[in-house]
Scaffold this motif. Structure first.
Motif, PDB file in Angstrom:
ATOM      1  N   VAL A   1       0.704  -1.585   0.103  1.00  0.00           N
ATOM      2  CA  VAL A   1      -0.068  -0.071  -0.101  1.00  0.00           C
ATOM      3  C   VAL A   1       0.682   1.222   0.289  1.00  0.00           C
ATOM      4  CG1 VAL A   1      -1.725   1.378   1.584  1.00  0.00           C
ATOM      5  CG2 VAL A   1      -1.890  -0.971   0.942  1.00  0.00           C
ATOM      6  N   TRP A   2       1.801   1.190   0.850  1.00  0.00           N
ATOM      7  CA  TRP A   2       2.604   2.453   0.893  1.00  0.00           C
ATOM      8  C   TRP A   2       3.499   2.712  -0.478  1.00  0.00           C
ATOM      9  CZ3 TRP A   2       7.638   2.788   4.325  1.00  0.00           C
ATOM     10  CH2 TRP A   2       8.082   4.037   4.385  1.00  0.00           C
ATOM     11  N   THR A   3       3.780   1.559  -1.054  1.00  0.00           N
ATOM     12  CA  THR A   3       4.559   1.530  -2.485  1.00  0.00           C
ATOM     13  C   THR A   3       3.248   2.367  -3.358  1.00  0.00           C
ATOM     14  OG1 THR A   3       5.854  -0.178  -1.944  1.00  0.00           O
ATOM     15  CG2 THR A   3       5.761   0.477  -4.388  1.00  0.00           C
TER      16      THR A   3
ATOM     17  N   ILE B   1      19.508   3.571  -3.860  1.00  0.00           N
ATOM     18  CA  ILE B   1      18.239   3.898  -4.256  1.00  0.00           C
ATOM     19  C   ILE B   1      17.256   2.658  -4.478  1.00  0.00           C
ATOM     20  CG2 ILE B   1      16.617   5.212  -5.663  1.00  0.00           C
ATOM     21  CD1 ILE B   1      18.297   7.047  -3.841  1.00  0.00           C
ATOM     22  N   LEU B   2      17.930   1.676  -5.362  1.00  0.00           N
ATOM     23  CA  LEU B   2      16.820   0.711  -5.679  1.00  0.00           C
ATOM     24  C   LEU B   2      16.814  -0.417  -4.771  1.00  0.00           C
ATOM     25  CD1 LEU B   2      18.401   0.373  -9.449  1.00  0.00           C
ATOM     26  CD2 LEU B   2      16.185   1.001  -8.632  1.00  0.00           C
ATOM     27  N   CYS B   3      17.571  -0.533  -3.737  1.00  0.00           N
ATOM     28  CA  CYS B   3      17.601  -1.266  -2.706  1.00  0.00           C
ATOM     29  C   CYS B   3      16.648  -1.271  -1.563  1.00  0.00           C
ATOM     30  CB  CYS B   3      19.163  -2.070  -2.237  1.00  0.00           C
ATOM     31  SG  CYS B   3      19.869  -0.838  -1.260  1.00  0.00           S
ATOM     32  N   ILE B   4      16.118   0.078  -1.416  1.00  0.00           N
ATOM     33  CA  ILE B   4      15.303   0.526  -0.396  1.00  0.00           C
ATOM     34  C   ILE B   4      14.028  -0.546  -0.326  1.00  0.00           C
ATOM     35  CG2 ILE B   4      13.415   2.261   0.268  1.00  0.00           C
ATOM     36  CD1 ILE B   4      15.572   4.093  -0.874  1.00  0.00           C
ATOM     37  N   ASN B   5      13.503  -1.040  -1.449  1.00  0.00           N
ATOM     38  CA  ASN B   5      12.421  -1.807  -1.706  1.00  0.00           C
ATOM     39  C   ASN B   5      12.826  -3.200  -0.890  1.00  0.00           C
ATOM     40  OD1 ASN B   5      10.910  -0.001  -3.083  1.00  0.00           O
ATOM     41  ND2 ASN B   5      10.971  -1.246  -4.974  1.00  0.00           N
TER      42      ASN B   5
ATOM     43  N   GLY C   1      12.107  -7.555   2.983  1.00  0.00           N
ATOM     44  CA  GLY C   1      13.233  -8.529   3.734  1.00  0.00           C
ATOM     45  C   GLY C   1      12.892  -8.743   5.050  1.00  0.00           C
ATOM     46  N   ILE C   2      12.541  -7.781   5.820  1.00  0.00           N
ATOM     47  CA  ILE C   2      12.173  -7.971   7.294  1.00  0.00           C
ATOM     48  C   ILE C   2      11.137  -8.835   7.167  1.00  0.00           C
ATOM     49  CG2 ILE C   2      11.284  -6.654   9.263  1.00  0.00           C
ATOM     50  CD1 ILE C   2      13.439  -4.371   8.566  1.00  0.00           C
ATOM     51  N   ALA C   3       9.840  -8.339   6.410  1.00  0.00           N
ATOM     52  CA  ALA C   3       8.591  -9.248   6.345  1.00  0.00           C
ATOM     53  C   ALA C   3       8.677 -10.540   5.962  1.00  0.00           C
ATOM     54  CB  ALA C   3       7.512  -8.354   5.525  1.00  0.00           C
ATOM     55  N   ILE C   4       9.863 -10.572   4.772  1.00  0.00           N
ATOM     56  CA  ILE C   4       9.962 -12.428   4.573  1.00  0.00           C
ATOM     57  C   ILE C   4      10.359 -13.003   5.700  1.00  0.00           C
ATOM     58  CG2 ILE C   4      11.470 -13.418   3.004  1.00  0.00           C
ATOM     59  CD1 ILE C   4       8.703 -12.539   1.651  1.00  0.00           C
ATOM     60  N   GLY C   5      11.362 -12.403   6.374  1.00  0.00           N
ATOM     61  CA  GLY C   5      12.281 -13.012   7.449  1.00  0.00           C
ATOM     62  C   GLY C   5      11.146 -13.093   8.681  1.00  0.00           C
ATOM     63  N   ALA C   6      10.224 -12.487   9.173  1.00  0.00           N
ATOM     64  CA  ALA C   6       9.339 -12.510   9.971  1.00  0.00           C
ATOM     65  C   ALA C   6       8.248 -13.930   9.387  1.00  0.00           C
ATOM     66  CB  ALA C   6       8.462 -11.471  10.423  1.00  0.00           C
ATOM     67  N   ASN C   7       8.346 -14.167   8.037  1.00  0.00           N
ATOM     68  CA  ASN C   7       7.517 -15.234   7.917  1.00  0.00           C
ATOM     69  C   ASN C   7       8.114 -16.633   8.148  1.00  0.00           C
ATOM     70  OD1 ASN C   7       4.532 -14.485   7.060  1.00  0.00           O
ATOM     71  ND2 ASN C   7       5.586 -13.125   5.735  1.00  0.00           N
ATOM     72  N   GLY C   8       9.353 -16.407   8.343  1.00  0.00           N
ATOM     73  CA  GLY C   8      10.361 -17.566   8.255  1.00  0.00           C
ATOM     74  C   GLY C   8      10.591 -18.230   7.072  1.00  0.00           C
TER      75      GLY C   8
END
Length: 189
Positions: A79-81, A118-122, A127-134
């Protein structure tokens, strides 16, 4: 393993790379393989750190709650994107030559570093969300790196042709929707 999520997160995180590649292709500015690899490696490093940080969350809360929070975070990032100009690369798409400091129509290794930042901001928030999903850090990092190289390469090579396509015009919006879909998929997976 969450192969669909890993592939789609690789694509979603790099659609802006496609847009930047298209912008350079239109301007006939080349992105050599060394510069393309630099951008990909930067995205991979940021993704790895972010996935590991997200995984630390699993140590403090239950796996189910962490997965739910990670999925909701993916939806929020999507949504933020879609809504935030901060994630929109329009200023870079309109004036991509700002990174070509020596104006030689080649993005050098040195010039690719700020572009990669600039491009690695996404990759950071996703990545944090993916890690939290295991979800596997290594496969996510490989997916991010692979699709970064592919998107920048295809974009810069076919810039003039693809810029007028649906993907070229709406890469940020497509990326946002893909991330939302991934988040919803992970809630029910």
């Amino acid at each position: 393993m969450h192969w669909i999520t890993i592939i789609f997160i690789g694509i979603a995180a790099n659609l802006d790379n496609l847009g930047i590649g298209l912008a350079y292709g239109i301007k006939r500015t080349k992105i050599p393989i060394s510069s393309n690899l630099t951008i990909a490696v930067m995205s991979m490093i940021v993704t790895y750190i972010a996935v590991k940080a997200g995984g630390i969350i699993l140590e403090y809360i239950s796996a189910h709650l962490a997965s739910l929070l990670g999925s909701l975070l993916l939806c929020a990032i999507g949504v933020w994107t879609l809504l935030s100009k901060r994630f929109s690369k329009t200023e870079f798409l309109k004036n991509p030559e700002q990174f070509d400091e020596d104006k030689n129509h080649i993005i050098s290794f040195r010039e690719s570093i700020p572009l990669g930042c600039i491009l690695c901001i996404n990759c950071l928030a996703s990545g944090i969300a993916i890690g939290a999903n295991g979800i596997s850090a290594i496969w996510t990092v490989i997916s991010i790196g692979f699709f970064s190289i592919v998107c920048v390469g295809i974009g810069s090579h076919f810039g003039a042709l693809m810029s007028k396509t649906f993907i070229g015009k709406y890469s940020t919006a497509i990326s946002g929707w893909l991330i939302i879909i991934i988040g919803i998929f992970e809630i029910f997976a």
